[in-house]
Design a protein around this motif. Structure first.
Motif, mmCIF file in Angstrom:
data_model
loop_
_atom_site.group_PDB
_atom_site.id
_atom_site.type_symbol
_atom_site.label_atom_id
_atom_site.label_comp_id
_atom_site.label_asym_id
_atom_site.label_seq_id
_atom_site.Cartn_x
_atom_site.Cartn_y
_atom_site.Cartn_z
ATOM 1 N N ASN A 66 0.830 -1.207 0.000
ATOM 2 C CA ASN A 66 0.000 0.000 0.000
ATOM 3 C C ASN A 66 0.864 1.256 0.000
ATOM 4 O OD1 ASN A 66 -2.409 -1.419 -0.012
ATOM 5 N ND2 ASN A 66 -2.593 -1.441 2.227
ATOM 6 N N ARG A 67 1.919 1.245 0.797
ATOM 7 C CA ARG A 67 2.784 2.421 0.844
ATOM 8 C C ARG A 67 3.572 2.573 -0.462
ATOM 9 N NH1 ARG A 67 8.164 3.993 4.078
ATOM 10 N NH2 ARG A 67 8.037 6.222 3.640
ATOM 11 N N ILE A 68 4.026 1.456 -1.019
ATOM 12 C CA ILE A 68 4.739 1.511 -2.302
ATOM 13 C C ILE A 68 3.830 2.097 -3.382
ATOM 14 C CG2 ILE A 68 5.811 0.134 -4.120
ATOM 15 C CD1 ILE A 68 6.650 -1.861 -1.948
ATOM 16 N N LYS A 108 4.318 5.534 -5.527
ATOM 17 C CA LYS A 108 4.284 5.433 -6.984
ATOM 18 C C LYS A 108 3.241 6.376 -7.583
ATOM 19 C CE LYS A 108 3.153 2.112 -10.650
ATOM 20 N NZ LYS A 108 2.649 0.736 -10.924
ATOM 21 N N ASP A 109 2.029 6.396 -7.000
ATOM 22 C CA ASP A 109 0.960 7.270 -7.510
ATOM 23 C C ASP A 109 1.345 8.733 -7.353
ATOM 24 O OD1 ASP A 109 -0.490 5.018 -8.095
ATOM 25 O OD2 ASP A 109 -1.756 5.120 -6.301
ATOM 26 N N TYR A 110 1.980 9.058 -6.231
ATOM 27 C CA TYR A 110 2.428 10.429 -5.994
ATOM 28 C C TYR A 110 3.456 10.827 -7.052
ATOM 29 C CZ TYR A 110 4.207 14.437 -3.263
ATOM 30 O OH TYR A 110 4.584 15.690 -2.837
ATOM 31 N N PHE A 130 -3.357 15.252 2.781
ATOM 32 C CA PHE A 130 -2.626 15.308 4.053
ATOM 33 C C PHE A 130 -2.411 13.903 4.608
ATOM 34 C CE2 PHE A 130 -2.667 15.350 8.702
ATOM 35 C CZ PHE A 130 -1.617 16.209 8.967
ATOM 36 N N ASP A 131 -3.461 13.091 4.599
ATOM 37 C CA ASP A 131 -3.365 11.744 5.158
ATOM 38 C C ASP A 131 -2.357 10.890 4.399
ATOM 39 O OD1 ASP A 131 -5.146 12.306 7.127
ATOM 40 O OD2 ASP A 131 -6.856 11.307 6.194
ATOM 41 N N ASP A 132 -2.399 10.970 3.060
ATOM 42 C CA ASP A 132 -1.449 10.188 2.263
ATOM 43 C C ASP A 132 -0.016 10.626 2.540
ATOM 44 O OD1 ASP A 132 -3.309 8.574 1.085
ATOM 45 O OD2 ASP A 132 -3.458 9.723 -0.790
ATOM 46 N N ILE A 188 3.536 8.614 2.602
ATOM 47 C CA ILE A 188 4.741 9.146 1.968
ATOM 48 C C ILE A 188 5.842 9.387 2.993
ATOM 49 C CG2 ILE A 188 5.693 10.928 0.454
ATOM 50 C CD1 ILE A 188 3.501 9.186 -0.797
ATOM 51 N N MET A 189 5.543 10.107 4.051
ATOM 52 C CA MET A 189 6.542 10.450 5.063
ATOM 53 C C MET A 189 6.059 10.103 6.477
ATOM 54 S SD MET A 189 9.196 11.734 3.601
ATOM 55 C CE MET A 189 9.686 12.490 2.034
#
Length: 458
Positions: free
Chosen positions: A344-346, A350-352, A404-406, A411-412
């Protein structure tokens, strides 16, 4: 399996006995054990093996240099004694340091020291032994296994290496390969020359490369697929030679790295990509005298980073030519298996990165890529992401570049300590997505010095 105590040398010895006799040590008839011991001594007395045993059993009966010394007779006598001690009752108050069985009392009353057990000391140096004793307490089974263990060693850098794996099935298959090598060389009379390696030798001078070669070899062994994700390999390079012995150097390939390498090797396409990537990161000049390929002799940065648990993401990008060196699927595989990052984080990163690529394409601000790459600290990197966010707003986009949540949770997350990985992943994805643009641009690289272009250590 019968008799295994977790010590790599004893494990190798027990497997060697099983492969030579067809029986485990506890079930093997005494006459078969004695026959195998006679064959072992015959092998150890050859010039090739005498050279090997200098670093394993120095001053032992196998290689004793005293004039008129009966090496064959003394060696067989010692092994017979251990065989006969396997089933004899022993009321000794001392116990084997490996398995806890009553310790074996040698007929000559001497302790077990470095001539019978690799990497310990002589009786004059008690600090090399448990409880400052004059030697080590061993049972007959463990002592006998140790004598057979070199049959399943591997050669690297001119030294014998004991190989350990937490899957005994894999070790047994590797042992079969070692025994086949010895059988063929012995039958051909090759061991009559000191120039021949008694121990299985595939020409690797660099222990790290030897360890990865074993991994590539072990991956091809048949066993249940799920077992690979739990396996790890350890290489113990030993030097027990009397003159300035180096002791033991340990090289460990943890299960997460082994699992990653296995996933790459199982894909013909990724396998070719991986070998091509490795070929670019061998350091030093080729050894022309040996005639060996560079991948057997020279240090490799990627192997070194993987063994030291350092990120290899920077090797997946070529900042000079602004392109990726591996496909994204290999990057994902590495992040999942080695870095333990969930899918999910990957996907979120990737989408970002894909939206950033869209923003750069539509705004035509390709310099943003260089700005992201050249960020040397987290505040600078974070500010570059903010600037790209402003570009996105200028384009009149209704949806945000990142929520913000993502940003906070995907992401970070946590303490931002892994921001370098995020920077690398975004850069790799941008190189992949924007390759048509970057391949045709004449824009000079900015803010990226030569050290960074060659691959700054991070």
């Amino acid at each position: 399996m019968d008799g295994f105590v977790g010590d790599p040398i004893i494990t190798s010895g027990l497997l060697a006995i099983k492969l030579n006799t067809g029986f485990s040590i506890s079930e093997c008839p005494e006459d078969k054990l004695k026959q195998a011991s006679e064959q072992l001594v015959e092998l150890y007395l050859t010039p090739a093996w005498s050279k090997e045993l200098q670093s394993i059993f120095p001053n032992s009966t196998y290689i004793q240099s005293a004039k008129n010394y009966d090496k064959k007779g003394k060696s067989i006598e010692f092994l017979y004694e251990l065989i006969e001690g396997l089933n004899s009752e022993n009321n000794n108050d001392e116990y084997c340091v490996f398995c806890g069985s009553p310790a074996h009392q040698r007929n000559d009353g001497k302790p077990f020291v470095k001539t019978q057990v690799p990497l310990i000391g002589s009786s004059d140096f008690t600090n090399f032994f448990p409880s400052f004793k004059n030697g080590m307490d061993l049972c007959a089974k463990c002592a006998l296994a140790i004598q057979f263990s070199p049959l399943l060693y591997y050669k690297s850098g001119g030294k014998p290496c004991c190989i350990s794996c937490n899957n005994l099935l894999v070790l047994e298959k590797f042992g079969q390969e070692c025994i086949e090598y010895i059988t063929q060389k012995h039958a051909a009379g090759s061991f009559n020359s000191k120039e021949t390696s008694g121990i299985l030798d595939e020409g690797f001078k660099n222990p790290q490369n030897a360890l990865f070669n074993l991994a590539y070899k072990f991956i091809n062994y048949e066993r249940e697929e799920e077992a690979i994700d739990k396996e790890e390999i350890v290489l113990y390079l030993m030097d027990n030679y009397n003159q300035n012995p180096a002791g033991v150097s340990i090289y460990k390939l943890p299960n997460n790295v082994f699992s990653f390498v296995a996933s790459v090797m199982h894909s013909p396409e990724l396998k070719d990509v991986w070998y091509s990537l490795l070929s670019k990161h061998y350091r030093g000049k080729k050894d022309k005298k040996s005639g060996l390929p560079i991948w057997k002799t020279n240090y490799n940065q990627i192997h070194d980073y993987l063994l030291k648990n350092r990120s290899i993401l920077r090797f997946f990008r070529d900042d000079v030519n602004k392109k990726t060196t591996v496909p994204w699927i290999l990057v994902e595989n590495y992040m999942q298996r080695v870095k333990n990052v969930n899918q999910n984080r990957i996907n979120a990163i990737k989408d970002y990165a894909d939206r950033i690529a869209q923003c750069i394409t539509e705004s035509k601000k390709t310099k943003r890529i260089n700005d992201l790459i050249s960020a040397k600290d987290f505040p600078t990197f974070k500010n570059q992401l903010r600037m790209i966010g402003k570009d996105w707003q200028t384009l009149g986009k209704q949806e945000p570049l990142i929520t913000f949540d993502d940003y906070v949770y995907s992401i970070m997350p946590d303490d931002y300590s892994n921001w370098r990985d995020v920077q690398n992943l975004i850069t790799i994805r941008l190189y992949e997505e924007l390759h048509p643009i970057l391949a045709n641009t004449d824009e000079e690289m900015t803010d990226i010095d030569e050290e960074r272009a060659e691959g700054e250590q991070i």
